[in-house]
Design an enzyme around this catalytic site. Structure first.
Site, PDB file in Angstrom:
ATOM      1  N   ASP A  97     -12.106  50.892 -12.888  1.00 20.00           N
ATOM      2  CA  ASP A  97     -11.043  51.470 -13.713  1.00 20.00           C
ATOM      3  C   ASP A  97     -10.982  52.969 -13.406  1.00 20.00           C
ATOM      4  OD1 ASP A  97     -13.214  52.557 -15.009  1.00 20.00           O
ATOM      5  OD2 ASP A  97     -12.970  51.396 -16.834  1.00 20.00           O
ATOM      6  N   ASP A 269     -10.343  41.171 -17.058  1.00 15.15           N
ATOM      7  CA  ASP A 269     -11.713  41.647 -17.264  1.00 15.15           C
ATOM      8  C   ASP A 269     -11.906  41.782 -18.751  1.00 15.15           C
ATOM      9  OD1 ASP A 269     -10.182  44.345 -17.499  1.00 15.15           O
ATOM     10  OD2 ASP A 269     -12.206  44.796 -18.191  1.00 15.15           O
ATOM     11  N   CYS A 307     -22.221  21.372 -20.529  1.00 14.75           N
ATOM     12  CA  CYS A 307     -22.185  22.558 -19.655  1.00 14.75           C
ATOM     13  C   CYS A 307     -23.173  22.414 -18.498  1.00 14.75           C
ATOM     14  CB  CYS A 307     -22.512  23.794 -20.488  1.00 14.75           C
ATOM     15  SG  CYS A 307     -22.599  25.327 -19.552  1.00 14.75           S
ATOM     16  N   CYS A 309     -24.137  25.184 -16.649  1.00 12.29           N
ATOM     17  CA  CYS A 309     -24.692  26.510 -16.328  1.00 12.29           C
ATOM     18  C   CYS A 309     -26.213  26.406 -16.225  1.00 12.29           C
ATOM     19  CB  CYS A 309     -24.293  27.532 -17.393  1.00 12.29           C
ATOM     20  SG  CYS A 309     -25.380  27.575 -18.832  1.00 12.29           S
ATOM     21  N   CYS A 312     -28.028  25.794 -19.656  1.00 13.72           N
ATOM     22  CA  CYS A 312     -27.929  24.438 -20.210  1.00 13.72           C
ATOM     23  C   CYS A 312     -28.597  23.432 -19.284  1.00 13.72           C
ATOM     24  CB  CYS A 312     -26.463  24.093 -20.464  1.00 13.72           C
ATOM     25  SG  CYS A 312     -25.744  25.080 -21.809  1.00 13.72           S
ATOM     26  N   HIS A 339     -24.660  31.819 -19.397  1.00 15.63           N
ATOM     27  CA  HIS A 339     -23.878  30.737 -19.999  1.00 15.63           C
ATOM     28  C   HIS A 339     -22.430  31.179 -20.251  1.00 15.63           C
ATOM     29  CE1 HIS A 339     -22.866  27.359 -22.632  1.00 15.63           C
ATOM     30  NE2 HIS A 339     -22.247  28.268 -23.364  1.00 15.63           N
TER      31      HIS A 339
END
Lengths: 379, 379
Positions: A97, A269, A307, A309, A312, A339
């Site tokens: 930014d 974002d 999930c 991820c 998990c 996660h």
């Protein structure tokens, strides 16, 4: 109207489904499939995560904050260490930014005039001047693939006159940024205009006439009602030059992403998935798990049984995660961040697949229904 | 004299080099090559690290703190979630201390008598009674492979009478612990006796007559001069029953490990590598890197160019690590922890190889020379 003009950059739309777009953004650090979510690496690190772990969530572009990196360690240190890529070892695309938003929200004794911002560092009180030229110079040294123009972002409850003045100054600063930019660094322009679709469209046209490599929608999620944001997005986003990537800055929740992708936004974002993770909130397709709650004390199930991820998949129970959170253990902050970013990565990947298959409306309906059910189930 | 007596456990020495031993400890959760270093997972997590990352440092056994897990989340919660293995997902061997040391050092208003310790939780002030039987019961529920007996550990400057009384009570508590232990959980006895080799040897003989699965040396590194500890270790450690693993509790620096392995110690634990990591100190074969120092501001080299840990292998510069540390970023705590535990893992692995090759003395000379050179170079 034209696509990215900086050498090494390209954008093309592969498919549309309603206003939603599936595209491909080419940068010197690889291709980014859109829609995409950029995890926020404020100070040169997506908080708690290694670059490998961030990439494992599906992210191929991250955002760095110019304000923070400018003040510490400073753009010359970053440049000396090979720019933000060499410094942080993130091998994929990066965007920074302009520093304006933080200079406005974090710094002490700030002042704005036609030349730029004058403010005091929140770290050591030193005086800093942030002009469009400085914003380009600092971002040039930090060396992300994509820089953002310096803009004026009024609060959500500003007056009509303030929004008009912000657009006008942002346009003047846009020209100065393009004149000062590094030849090999892409720059996106930032559309302001609050929640007035006409003002937004007029400003977008002004910026689209300039050789920006992408167009961003700034000044959303700054206090206006969120449903109003989505109404404006539906009107404005589809009118932005289709040859260039469209980036909705600082937004948002999974709900917001599903809606905004439907309006034709390509890039996002937000600190929400990483910040909420560190506050012990796991996001799922069906709402939040607030891990400190007593009901998880002996809960053997993972955060989300559906999930995939790492958190998990490893089988960590809610009971263990709750224990780690209450004990102040850093591991849980990592596990929640992985996660939550995985959820965002999954959302944009599935959105893209749905667009490519021409069924975005059904995808959005399903996701929104799941999130809605979760928010009703939450107590 | 005999080896481990609990079913599922075994220990054998594969080679010796001087007094140093290379062995193999068999547990229900796999084999542990000795000498070994146990990273400390105080509250069910080796701070900042995932189980995979801990195992990647070479560790095959970690230590959990009974005091902390007893107070939070409580042994019943841990037991309900499958014991400390199921709770934390660490798949290899585990050992828990008895809780006595922390009850003594952390708790409020503690009292000791023949029955055990009475103290107030440092978390909520609740009254707790820690007897030998409770120590076995709590450790039984937590369910590590190896439990430690409850012992009395006087400070380094205690009187001769105090050390003798501590040995006598520790022996009485040893019998009570063995009577109360879970049949399928190994228990180690703890030799006290301060820095008096005769007292240590006499106490070790008392404990060696009992069916402990291993013998520990407690009450070191509690304020006595470190060179005195090593003098006593050289005299005492080789006299401990050779059929059982020898564990030096709470020690120490890389220097201490090299010396103590040379005296015949097989197992170690210490918070030093993990705690120093979180304070921004990276340990290397040739001393420390204190990362906040200004001289690293633009230093492009890794912590240790000869190191193969993930932090050094990824090429993170000292400049970047310093930036992360000064910015308070969690990532650097992970990167330093991985680096420091990798050094400990490397040290014990190389020590083992040297013992198996019959060249421990040369190994120790080289390591100590490197560490010495580093400490002289440090300013």
């Amino acid at each position: 109207m034209s696509g990215p003009t900086t050498p090494g950059y390209a954008f093309r739309t592969l498919a549309t489904s309603g206003a939603a777009r599936a595209g491909l953004l080419t940068t010197p650090h690889g291709e980014v499939e859109t829609p995409t979510f950029m995890p926020v690496g404020t100070q040169g690190s997506v908080k708690t995560m290694s670059p490998d772990e961030v990439a494992a969530t599906g992210a191929r572009i991250v955002l760095g904050n110019t304000y923070h990196l400018w003040l510490r360690p400073g753009p010359d240190v970053v440049a000396e260490l090979g720019g933000l890529h060499g410094f942080t070892k993130w091998p994929h695309a990066m965007l920074t930014d302009s520093g304006g938003f933080q200079a406005f929200s974090l710094a002490d004794r700030r002042k704005t005039d036609e030349d730029g911002f004058v403010f005091r560092s929140h770290l050591d009180g030193s005086k800093k001047v942030l002009t469009p030229e400085v914003a380009m110079q600092v971002q040039g040294k930090i060396g992300a693939d994509i820089a953002m123009q310096l803009d004026i972002c009024p609060p959500g409850d500003a007056s009509r006159a303030d929004f008009e003045a912000a657009c006008a100054r942002t346009t003047r600063w846009a020209r100065r940024c393009l004149a000062a930019k590094r030849a090999d660094q892409a720059v996106f322009g930032i559309v302001q205009g609050g929640t007035d679709p006409a003002l937004r469209k007029a400003h977008a046209e002004e910026l689209a006439a300039m050789p920006f490599d992408g167009l961003a929608l700034g000044g959303f999620s700054v206090g206006e009602p969120i449903q109003r944001m989505h109404e404006v997005l539906v009107e404005v986003a589809p009118t932005l030059d289709p040859e260039r990537p469209r980036y909705l800055m600082g937004v948002g929740t999974p709900y917001d992403l599903v809606r905004a992708i439907g309006a034709g936004v390509d890039m996002f974002d937000c600190v929400l998935p990483t910040r909420n993770a560190r506050n012990g909130q796991a996001l799922t397709r069906t709402g939040k798990v607030v891990i400190k709650q007593a009901r998880y004390r002996t809960d053997p199930s993972p955060l989300d049984p559906t999930c995939t991820c790492p958190t998990c998949a490893a089988g960590y129970s809610r009971a263990y995660l709750r224990h780690l959170f209450l004990a102040g253990e850093i591991l849980v902050l990592r596990l929640f961040t992985a996660h939550n970013l995985h959820l965002y990565g999954t959302l944009v990947r599935e959105a893209r697949e749905a667009i490519l298959a021409g069924r975005y409306e059904a995808f959005a309906r399903d996701w929104l229904a799941g999130l809605e059910a979760g928010s009703q189930a939450a107590t």
